[in-house]
Write a protein that holds these residues in place. Structure first.
Motif, short mmCIF file in Angstrom:
data_model
loop_
_atom_site.label_atom_id
_atom_site.label_comp_id
_atom_site.label_asym_id
_atom_site.label_seq_id
_atom_site.Cartn_x
_atom_site.Cartn_y
_atom_site.Cartn_z
N SER A 1 -2.02 20.92 0.15
CA SER A 1 -1.89 19.50 -0.16
C SER A 1 -2.22 18.60 1.02
N TRP A 2 -2.34 19.16 2.21
CA TRP A 2 -2.52 18.32 3.40
C TRP A 2 -3.78 17.47 3.32
N ARG A 3 -4.92 18.05 2.94
CA ARG A 3 -6.16 17.29 2.95
C ARG A 3 -6.15 16.08 2.02
N PRO A 4 -5.82 16.28 0.73
CA PRO A 4 -5.80 15.09 -0.15
C PRO A 4 -4.73 14.08 0.24
N LEU A 5 -3.59 14.57 0.76
CA LEU A 5 -2.52 13.65 1.15
C LEU A 5 -2.95 12.80 2.33
N LEU A 6 -3.52 13.42 3.37
CA LEU A 6 -3.96 12.68 4.54
C LEU A 6 -5.09 11.71 4.18
N ALA A 7 -5.96 12.14 3.28
CA ALA A 7 -7.06 11.26 2.86
C ALA A 7 -6.50 10.02 2.17
N ARG A 8 -5.47 10.23 1.36
CA ARG A 8 -4.90 9.08 0.64
C ARG A 8 -4.15 8.16 1.59
N LEU A 9 -3.47 8.72 2.60
CA LEU A 9 -2.71 7.90 3.54
C LEU A 9 -3.62 7.06 4.41
N ARG A 10 -4.89 7.46 4.58
CA ARG A 10 -5.81 6.71 5.41
C ARG A 10 -6.39 5.49 4.67
N ARG A 11 -6.23 5.46 3.38
CA ARG A 11 -6.82 4.35 2.61
C ARG A 11 -6.10 3.03 2.91
N SER B 1 0.83 -1.19 0.00
CA SER B 1 0.00 0.00 0.00
C SER B 1 0.87 1.25 0.00
N VAL B 2 0.34 2.32 -0.54
CA VAL B 2 1.07 3.58 -0.58
C VAL B 2 1.39 4.10 0.83
N PRO B 3 0.44 4.05 1.79
CA PRO B 3 0.77 4.53 3.14
C PRO B 3 1.93 3.79 3.79
N LEU B 4 1.94 2.45 3.66
CA LEU B 4 3.03 1.66 4.26
C LEU B 4 4.36 2.02 3.62
#
Length: 296
Positions: A286-296, A2-5
């Motif tokens: 960029s914080w909102r879309p980045l954090l949203a993506r990291l939560r996936r 996953s991208v977050p990991l």
């Protein structure tokens, strides 16, 4: 993966890399240390690619990515290893924290990713102010030539940022490990040339800590770190990839203080704070879309 990991693994690796770079040069010299690291990385990555039968694409776009990646690795790492001899390890990470500012400007010019808004200009100015404070901080030196070390590291940050953005522009879809092998292979002759021209001799004895640091950097810093880095580049905008360096300076400063006895003075902390604040303002949108993506 996953991208977050992948994202958080890169943060952990890059937080320990500056200190490992300093340890790897103790008793070995910077040219041998970086050559040995990249050679280990190329061999390990090549074996992984062969065992997993990933394949090494050789189409035009892949070759361009290998060339740009290899030149970027060589320029950034050669300058970093040279400059790190004179600058505390935590400060190395702090200076690389400037890469989102540089990458943001380059991405706007080359990729059309974002416009230079008032927030981005303000963040860049704050980062420049923090850099000025650090340049005046004599206690950050680990040797006599601190200014030369800082200039070399800034040049390394520029090369790194330019390579990041240009790789995004190329848009190669090769497997990340293949890009790692190709980039490391391209960089090896240049590292060998630097070693031959600067020293050209093998160290009589490699201290255990230096040897362990070289192996760690070769496996984690060069193979796993680079592979994850190229993987994340494909899934996030260049400016967001560079945001990794918003977290690593703080962790690297603490590690340098705890494990290497490096002093964290008030002026160094002030400069670091200004740089991180500038980064936060620069990338505020960029914080909102980045954090949203990291939560996936």
């Amino acid at each position: 993966m996953s991208v977050p990991l992948a994202y958080f693994t890169i943060i952990l690796i890059w937080s320990t890399t500056p200190l490992a770079i300093q340890w790897s040069t103790e008793g070995t010299g910077f040219a041998f240390a970086v050559l040995a690291r990249m050679l280990i990385g190329a061999v390990v990555a090549g074996l992984v690619v062969a065992v997993w039968r990933i394949g090494l694409p050789l189409h035009a776009r892949a070759r361009r990515a290998y060339l740009v990646g290899g030149l970027g690795v060589f320029g950034a790492m050669a300058l970093t290893y040279w400059g790190a001899r004179y600058v505390n390890s935590g400060l190395v990470s702090v200076l690389f924290g400037l890469s989102p500012l540089m990458a943001g400007i380059m991405a706007a010019l080359w990729l059309g990713e974002a416009s230079l808004t008032r927030a981005k200009v303000s963040g860049t100015l704050l980062g420049a102010l923090g850099l000025a404070v650090i340049f005046l901080h004599g206690g950050s030196a680990a040797g006599e030539h601190v200014v030369a070390g800082l200039v070399a590291l800034l040049a390394a940050v520029f090369v790194y940022s330019a390579s990041l953005v240009y790789l995004k522009r190329i848009g190669d879809d090769s497997p990340p490990l293949a890009t790692t092998v190709g980039s490391l292979t391209v960089s090896l002759p240049f590292f060998a040339l630097v070693w031959l021209t600067s020293d050209g001799s093998l160290p009589a004895v490699i201290p255990p800590r230096s040897g362990a640091a070289i192996v760690y950097l070769g496996v984690f810093g060069s193979v796993i770190g680079f592979a994850l880095y190229y993987y994340v580049i494909k899934h996030l905008e260049a400016s967001k990839v560079a945001l990794i360096t918003l977290i690593t300076p703080v962790m690297a400063l603490l590690l340098g203080h705890l494990l290497n006895g490096e002093e964290i003075g008030g002026r160094l902390m002030a400069g670091t704070t200004l740089i991180l604040l500038g980064l936060a303002i620069h990338e505020g949108e960029s914080w909102r879309p980045l954090l949203a993506r990291l939560r996936r």
